[in-house]
Write a protein that holds these residues in place. Structure first.
Motif, short mmCIF file in Angstrom:
data_model
loop_
_atom_site.label_atom_id
_atom_site.label_comp_id
_atom_site.label_asym_id
_atom_site.label_seq_id
_atom_site.Cartn_x
_atom_site.Cartn_y
_atom_site.Cartn_z
N ASN A 79 96.55 54.69 -58.60
CA ASN A 79 95.57 53.73 -58.17
C ASN A 79 95.84 52.40 -58.82
O ASN A 79 95.76 51.36 -58.20
CB ASN A 79 94.18 54.20 -58.59
N ASN A 123 98.39 50.63 -57.28
CA ASN A 123 97.95 50.10 -56.00
C ASN A 123 97.22 48.81 -56.20
O ASN A 123 97.43 47.84 -55.48
CB ASN A 123 97.02 51.10 -55.32
N ARG A 129 101.40 52.82 -48.35
CA ARG A 129 100.49 53.96 -48.33
C ARG A 129 101.07 55.07 -47.51
O ARG A 129 100.94 56.25 -47.82
CB ARG A 129 99.15 53.54 -47.75
N SER A 132 100.10 53.47 -52.76
CA SER A 132 98.66 53.31 -52.74
C SER A 132 97.99 54.50 -52.14
O SER A 132 97.02 54.99 -52.64
CB SER A 132 98.31 52.10 -51.92
N ILE A 133 98.48 54.93 -51.07
CA ILE A 133 97.71 55.93 -50.34
C ILE A 133 97.44 57.17 -51.13
O ILE A 133 96.30 57.52 -51.36
CB ILE A 133 98.42 56.32 -49.04
N GLN A 190 95.20 56.75 -54.12
CA GLN A 190 93.81 56.49 -53.88
C GLN A 190 93.08 57.76 -53.54
O GLN A 190 91.93 57.93 -53.87
CB GLN A 190 93.66 55.51 -52.72
N ILE A 206 91.27 51.02 -54.30
CA ILE A 206 91.14 50.88 -52.86
C ILE A 206 90.42 49.60 -52.51
O ILE A 206 90.85 48.82 -51.68
CB ILE A 206 90.35 52.07 -52.27
N ARG A 228 91.44 58.82 -46.89
CA ARG A 228 92.14 58.09 -45.84
C ARG A 228 91.14 57.27 -45.03
O ARG A 228 91.33 56.09 -44.76
CB ARG A 228 92.89 59.07 -44.95
N ARG A 252 89.87 54.34 -46.86
CA ARG A 252 90.85 53.27 -46.89
C ARG A 252 90.82 52.49 -45.59
O ARG A 252 90.84 51.26 -45.56
CB ARG A 252 92.23 53.85 -47.14
N LYS A 286 87.92 50.29 -45.50
CA LYS A 286 88.11 49.12 -46.33
C LYS A 286 88.92 48.07 -45.60
O LYS A 286 88.61 46.88 -45.60
CB LYS A 286 88.82 49.52 -47.61
N GLN A 287 89.95 48.55 -44.97
CA GLN A 287 90.78 47.62 -44.21
C GLN A 287 89.97 46.96 -43.10
O GLN A 287 90.07 45.76 -42.86
CB GLN A 287 91.97 48.35 -43.62
#
Length: 802
Positions: free
Chosen positions: A209, A212, A238, A256-257, A260, A443, A734, A737, A740-741
């Motif tokens: 993390n 990331n 990720r 990152s993926i 996280q 994240i 997932r 994430r 978040k994006q």
DNA sequence: CATTCGTGTCATGAG
DNA sequence: AGCTCATGACACGAA
């Protein structure tokens, strides 16, 4: 017999393997000594699990032979619980040394200091780092310049020594990046693999993390335009594909993926809807502030920046209630985790605000410390060790800080957030929790935060509010759930928590269920056992498994409670033990191996009394068969047990079977009918005692086996559940994430559409969107202080509810 | 011949 | 007090 042996051997082996898989470290000695009572029992022999219960006589009192009180069912209940707890502990505590080693390797490649190995060095390194930091408060700015980078890296490394690669990417230094650049795809893949292993083992991956976050931070440094590219890059990372070599630095540490993912920790249950809901809920500031407050408390004290990281980590660990032998490992792990988190926070953190607060507030109240140190956990929670880092970040911090926090949030929300993070880190007991926190931070951390620390970036910090809010809320929930889960909250408590959080997550439930699953399996097993124990079965199958069919008939008619348990036994043994008994029941086999003739009516040898209707006829048949094969007397002598022979020698007028299996009353009547000498009576009583004891021993052994088998099954079930939960967790991470994006993109979209009075777009570096408690969205200058924000926010309303 | 395993038996404790 | 059961420990025989 061979079959049975084979079966058990294989079963035990499988069991061992499962245990090893589950508990990363299968140290038999350790488990035997402390950790796994069930195992101990299995290996060393039954102890508490087999302890006599008070119920065993119920069988008599109840109707005939119901479920044997001592049957596996009861044992299962306790053993299952123990097993579950063990597994949970394993989940939390077990930190595969291998993992640590791997990390170290990465670090080594990245940083100079890292050479030292994992856990032990961490403390010393941390101390050193902390010292350096203290000594070199100004170092960070220089580092930014580029020349200072090495130092910064060193500090980071030192602080993170345990953390390994993760730390390498300290916010500030490009040098770290360089080191990271060395990482190749394979390295990333390897990291990911390791990470998965860790997950399986129950270890957290804050490290990832961290990376990331750094990654994100670095990415954000560049202009907003670049941000998009970065986001894409992040995505690629990720996904495990490092499309661009330019950013590998962060990427490697930060795949990152995967990293996280662990962040969610036990909360796998969080659903997308829940996340959305949380997002919405988080927007209002008031709620946020309150939330963290709950969590705060004890751990706060830990967070003194100046205090060496080790000191922090240790106290945290010490605080943990666990007092078990594993503690050593656990503590180490916890320390590491705490340190990692702290470091990660520091790295991310570079805000001057935090620094100032830290400096002034080290001795202040916990809250003040938190605010200062953790300021924004999500964005940058600089803390203990790296003073230099904090200072370095200062310049940028001044700018960034306001952006990130609304005036309101500043005072209130900050502390809570920090506290939350603290909890996660401090509550090292739960690796998952810590991970969750870190992961979440990673994240949600807006890239700009990191950038701010590194540079006076002009990059838009737009996403900050969202990310921070989201992060906080998520962290809170996670931490709570994790606490509930791992701290052994009752189901009710856990459910309560869930209700409070409105989380869909079944995680807590699942976890609670997980025990259930094994139980279910066990119940099936136990049910079989219980059924077997029923009197009906007994009567039908005959007294002991050794009895012949003919005997069975007799037994049915005459035998009472005495033999009751036996049938169950044979049935129970279906798995392994039972089979043999069945075999024994076959007369042919009987002759072959052992004499289990206790229950067999001694047909020829004894002169069956006419009174006793039972075995005579059938026995005669059997005798005939046997006589055909061999001389009857010899055969009988050969196959009869010692007691039978003695009985014959003593001219006992009835069969041993009757002696053994007849109910007391009938037995006494039988004795009364015959005029027997003292010697005969004594022998008969001995025969009865031994016969009963023999059956008892058989039952006892069978139970033991069943218990072991059930435990094995329970372990398998638990493992299955664990795998499923992990899978769910990954999925949730997932989805988070992705959310978040989405949020970031949404933020960007909204922000880009905003125009000032003159129709010009707002500069993302100068303005940011802030969300007020009433749900409205305000655009405010980033440099504004919280107080200023309150007074004169440039308002542009947007119903931005998602 | 030594080891392992299954079994029987004894002693003990508990209900 | 006697009976029964459960179980650990030991002994024995077979593999």
């Amino acid at each position: 017999m061979l079959y049975l042996k084979k079966y058990f051997t294989e079963g035990l082996i499988q069991f061992t393997i499962l245990l090893s898989l589950i508990g990363v470290r299968v140290d038999v000695d350790t488990y035997l000594s402390n950790q796994l009572p069930p195992l101990r029992e299995i290996i060393l022999g039954p102890s508490s699990a087999y302890t006599q219960t008070q119920f065993h006589n119920l069988r008599n009192t109840l109707d005939g032979y119901g479920i044997h009180p001592k049957s596996v069912d009861l044992d299962h209940f306790f053993t299952t619980r123990r097993l579950l707890n063990q597994v949970r502990q394993l989940d939390r505590l077990s930190v595969p040394s291998t993992e640590l080693n791997t990390w170290l390797v990465h670090r080594d490649s990245e940083t100079v200091v890292s050479a030292s190995s994992q856990s032990s060095p961490s403390i010393t390194l941390d101390n050193g780092a902390g010292l350096e930091d203290v000594n070199n408060p100004d170092a960070t700015p220089a580092m930014r310049g580029g020349s200072g980078a090495p130092e910064s890296t060193y500090n980071l490394n030192a602080a993170e020594s345990t953390l390994g690669a993760v730390a390498s990417e300290g916010n500030q230094e490009q040098g770290n990046r360089e080191g990271n650049d060395d990482l190749t795809k394979e390295d990333i893949d390897l990291i990911d693999i390791l990470w998965r292993q860790d997950i399986d083992l129950g270890a957290g991956r804050e490290v990832f993390n961290y990376s990331n976050r750094q990654k994100e931070a670095e990415e954000e440094k560049p202009s907003p335009q670049e941000n998009k590219d970065r986001t894409e890059q992040q995505e690629s990372w990720r996904n495990g594909v490092n499309s661009q070599g330019a950013q590998p630095v962060d990427g490697e540490t930060g795949e990152s993926i995967p990293e996280q993912l662990p962040g969610l920790g036990s909360q796998t249950s969080l659903s997308l809807q829940e996340c959305l809901r949380l997002l919405e809920a988080t927007f209002p500031f008031g709620e946020e502030t309150e939330f963290p407050a709950q969590v705060v408390t004890p751990e706060i004290s830990v967070s003194n920046e100046e205090v060496p990281s080790t000191s922090q980590g240790l106290p945290l660990a010490s605080q943990l209630p666990q007092a078990e032998p594993q503690l050593d490992l656990e503590q180490q792990w916890q320390d590491i985790m705490a340190i990692m988190e702290l470091q990660a926070m520091e790295v991310n953190n570079t805000t001057a605000h935090t620094n100032s607060s830290n400096d002034s507030g080290t001795s202040g109240t916990p809250e003040s410390n938190n605010a200062g140190n953790f300021g924004l956990s999500s964005r940058s929670t600089p803390i203990n060790q790296d003073v230099s880092l904090h200072q370095a970040s200062l310049p940028s911090c001044s700018q960034d800080f306001p952006q990130i926090f609304n005036p309101q949030l500043d005072s209130v929300s900050l502390t809570p957030r920090t506290t939350m993070l603290r909890l996660s880190s401090s509550n090292n007991t739960n690796i998952n929790s810590t991970f969750g926190a870190t992961n979440l931070t990673g994240i949600f951390l807006p890239p700009h935060l990191n950038t701010s620390s590194n540079n006076i970036t002009s990059t838009p910090i737009l996403p900050d509010p969202f990310s921070t809010l989201l992060e906080e809320s998520m962290l809170d929930e996670i931490s709570l759930l994790d606490l509930a889960m791992e701290e052994g909250f009752s189901q009710a408590q856990a459910s309560q928590l869930e209700d409070e959080l409105d989380s869909d997550s079944g995680l807590s439930l699942d976890s609670s269920h997980s025990p259930a699953s094994p139980s279910s399996s066990e119940t099936s097993c136990s049910s079989a056992a219980s059924s077997s124990s029923t009197s009906a079965t007994f009567s039908e199958e005959g007294a002991v498994g050794y009895s012949t069919d003919s005997e069975v008939a007799t037994v049915e008619t005459e035998e009472g409670a005495v033999g009751g348990y036996q049938p169950g036994y044979s049935k129970l043994c279906r798995m392994s033990y039972q089979d043999p008994s069945q075999f024994h029941s076959l007369p042919q086999l009987d002759s072959i191996s052992h004499n289990h003739t206790y229950n067999l009516p001694l047909s020829s040898a004894f002169v069956e009394h006419p009174e006793l209707p039972i075995p005579a006829g059938k026995k005669s048949v059997r005798d005939k068969q046997s006589s055909k094969l061999q001389p009857p007397q010899d055969l009988l002598d050969k196959h009869s047990s010692r007691d039978e022979r003695r009985a014959r020698a003593m001219k006992i007028p009835f069969s041993n079977e009757k002696i053994i299996n007849l109910p007391v009353e009938e037995f006494n009547e039988l004795l009364a009918k015959h005029h027997l000498s003292e010697a005969q009576l004594a022998l008969i009583r001995d025969i009865r005692r031994r016969g009963k004891n023999k059956m008892a021993a058989q039952n006892c052994r069978k139970r033991k086996l069943d218990t072991i088998l059930n435990l094995e099954q329970g372990v398998q079930d638990l493992r299955r559940d664990k795998a499923r939960l992990l899978k769910e967790k990954m999925e949730f991470i997932r989805s988070i994430r992705q959310m978040k994006q989405k949020m970031q993109s949404l933020y960007q979209e909204v922000f880009n559409q905003l125009r000032d009075e003159e129709g010009r777009p707002y500069c993302p570096s100068e303005y940011s969107l802030q969300y007020s408690a009433d749900g409205s969205v305000l655009i405010m200058p980033r440099g504004m202080t919280s107080a200023e924000q309150n007074r004169k926010p440039e308002k542009k309303q947007k119903d931005k509810k998602k």
